[in-house]
Design an enzyme around this catalytic site. Structure first.
Site, short mmCIF file in Angstrom:
data_model
loop_
_atom_site.label_atom_id
_atom_site.label_comp_id
_atom_site.label_asym_id
_atom_site.label_seq_id
_atom_site.Cartn_x
_atom_site.Cartn_y
_atom_site.Cartn_z
N ASN A 171 1.00 13.43 -22.97
CA ASN A 171 0.16 12.27 -23.28
C ASN A 171 -0.91 12.12 -22.17
OD1 ASN A 171 0.25 8.75 -23.61
ND2 ASN A 171 -0.51 10.17 -25.11
N HIS B 246 -4.21 12.69 -15.06
CA HIS B 246 -3.61 14.02 -14.99
C HIS B 246 -4.66 15.08 -14.68
CE1 HIS B 246 -0.70 11.92 -17.78
NE2 HIS B 246 0.13 12.42 -16.88
N GLN C 107 15.28 10.61 -16.91
CA GLN C 107 14.64 9.54 -16.13
C GLN C 107 14.40 8.28 -16.97
OE1 GLN C 107 11.11 12.21 -15.30
NE2 GLN C 107 10.00 10.28 -15.37
N LYS D 4 -0.53 6.81 -7.78
CA LYS D 4 -0.21 5.60 -8.55
C LYS D 4 1.29 5.36 -8.55
CE LYS D 4 -0.01 5.45 -13.07
NZ LYS D 4 1.37 4.95 -13.31
N GLN E 142 7.63 7.15 -6.47
CA GLN E 142 8.02 8.49 -6.95
C GLN E 142 7.57 9.56 -5.95
OE1 GLN E 142 7.80 10.07 -11.12
NE2 GLN E 142 5.88 10.94 -10.43
N SER F 114 -3.01 5.37 -16.97
CA SER F 114 -1.58 5.59 -17.19
C SER F 114 -1.33 5.78 -18.67
CB SER F 114 -0.80 4.35 -16.71
OG SER F 114 0.51 4.36 -17.22
N SER F 115 -0.32 6.59 -19.00
CA SER F 115 0.05 6.75 -20.42
C SER F 115 0.46 5.41 -21.01
CB SER F 115 1.21 7.73 -20.55
OG SER F 115 0.85 8.96 -20.00
O1 PAF Z 1 5.20 11.29 -13.18
C1 PAF Z 1 5.66 11.88 -14.18
O2 PAF Z 1 4.97 12.13 -15.17
C2 PAF Z 1 7.12 12.31 -14.20
O3 PAF Z 1 7.93 11.38 -13.54
C3 PAF Z 1 7.35 13.73 -13.64
C4 PAF Z 1 6.96 13.82 -12.17
C5 PAF Z 1 6.53 14.73 -14.45
C6 PAF Z 1 8.82 14.11 -13.76
O4 PAF Z 1 9.27 14.09 -15.08
#
Ligand code: PAF
Length: 280
Positions: free
Chosen positions: A32, A37, A61, A149, A153, A185-186
């Site tokens: 997406n 990205h 996740q 962002k 993470q 963001s998605s």
């Molecule tokens: O940030 C994301 O899109 C996800 O958390 C990742 C790092 C691809 C892991 O699934």
């Protein structure tokens, strides 16, 4: 752009790049795709010669209350974007490729995962750390690129790579924003047109909090209370708004110098997150 879907095909495709002495950059995604990205891909292309991107909606996740089945899957559009951006290799594994039926090994980073998004999304960071560790082992990139962002993470992944001696340089890429300040963001896709107009308010509150800190305010709890009142006077439901130490994401004390403002809030169906780093 070559697309592979199995570990074996990935290994073969990477062998040629490695044999040619190419520096490999890796951009993991859940698809997406949007401009954020593509900014990761661009950063990867600036310091690497061969860019690998993955698209994998990682089930581990997502929490029990989070709807993985309705996560937007837009593979054809994603492939066109990555192709246009000049990505060399796209890896699209299946869940079966990534996880065995009886998964016994998990990567768990303690401490920094327990607050903020980790408090509202139990096991989320365990799923992220585990899947990123698997990807880094499979791709063995020189560098891997993640958006700032998702500040928490990024901190979790940096810590995991340090603690497990994974030989990969983790690069944090600045947040890509729409002209009105909204972080790309998605999840923005879940906003109604009216909510999309209201959405930049989260970033505006963070900027206002920074201005207060720059002006000498040190009562961070008061800043949190102000932001909650400000946002919840409108359509938002605050998850957290916290002035933290960059080093361990714990609540900042007046003596701390390297700070980050972390925020997450619900606007309709969308849980938006944003942050800003600052020094005092
Ligand atoms: O940030 C994301 O899109 C996800 O958390 C990742 C790092 C691809 C892991 O699934």
């Amino acid at each position: 752009m070559l697309q592979v879907s199995t570990r074996q095909a990935l290994r073969e495709a990477l062998q040629a790049a490695r044999a040619a002495g190419k520096r490999i950059g890796f951009v993991p995604t859940m698809g997406n795709l949007h401009g954020g990205h593509i900014s990761l891909v661009t950063a990867a292309q600036q310091s690497c010669d061969f860019v690998v991107c993955s698209i994998f909606v990682n089930p581990t996740q997502f929490g029990l209350n989070e709807d993985i089945d309705n996560y937007p899957r837009t593979l054809d559009a994603d492939k066109s974007l990555l192709d246009e951006a000049g990505v060399d290799l796209l890896f699209t594994p299946s869940v079966h490729d990534m996880y065995s039926d009886l998964e016994l090994t998990w990567v768990e980073v303690k401490g920094i995962t327990e607050r903020h998004c980790g408090a509202s999304r139990p096991n989320h960071f365990r799923g992220v750390a585990t899947v990123v560790c698997k990807f880094l082992n499979m791709v063995q990139p020189d560098q891997a690129f993640f958006g700032r962002k998702d500040f928490q993470q990024l901190a979790v992944i940096q810590r995991m790579v340090e603690d497990l001696f994974i030989p990969c340089d983790i690069v944090g890429v600045p947040t890509a924003r729409a002209p009105d300040g909204l972080a790309l963001s998605s999840r923005n896709g879940y906003l109604t047109p009216e909510e999309r107009v209201q959405a930049p308010q989260l970033h505006a509150c963070i900027l206002e909090a920074k201005a207060r800190i720059d002006a000498g305010e040190m009562d961070y709890a008061a800043i949190t209370a102000w932001a909650k009142a400000e946002l919840e006077a409108g359509p938002w439901k605050l998850d957290y708004f916290s002035v933290c130490r960059q080093a361990d994401l714990a609540p900042a004390e007046p003596d701390d110098r390297e700070l980050v403002i972390l925020a997450a809030a619900w606007l309709g169906r969308a849980r938006l997150i944003d942050n800003l780093i600052l020094s005092r």
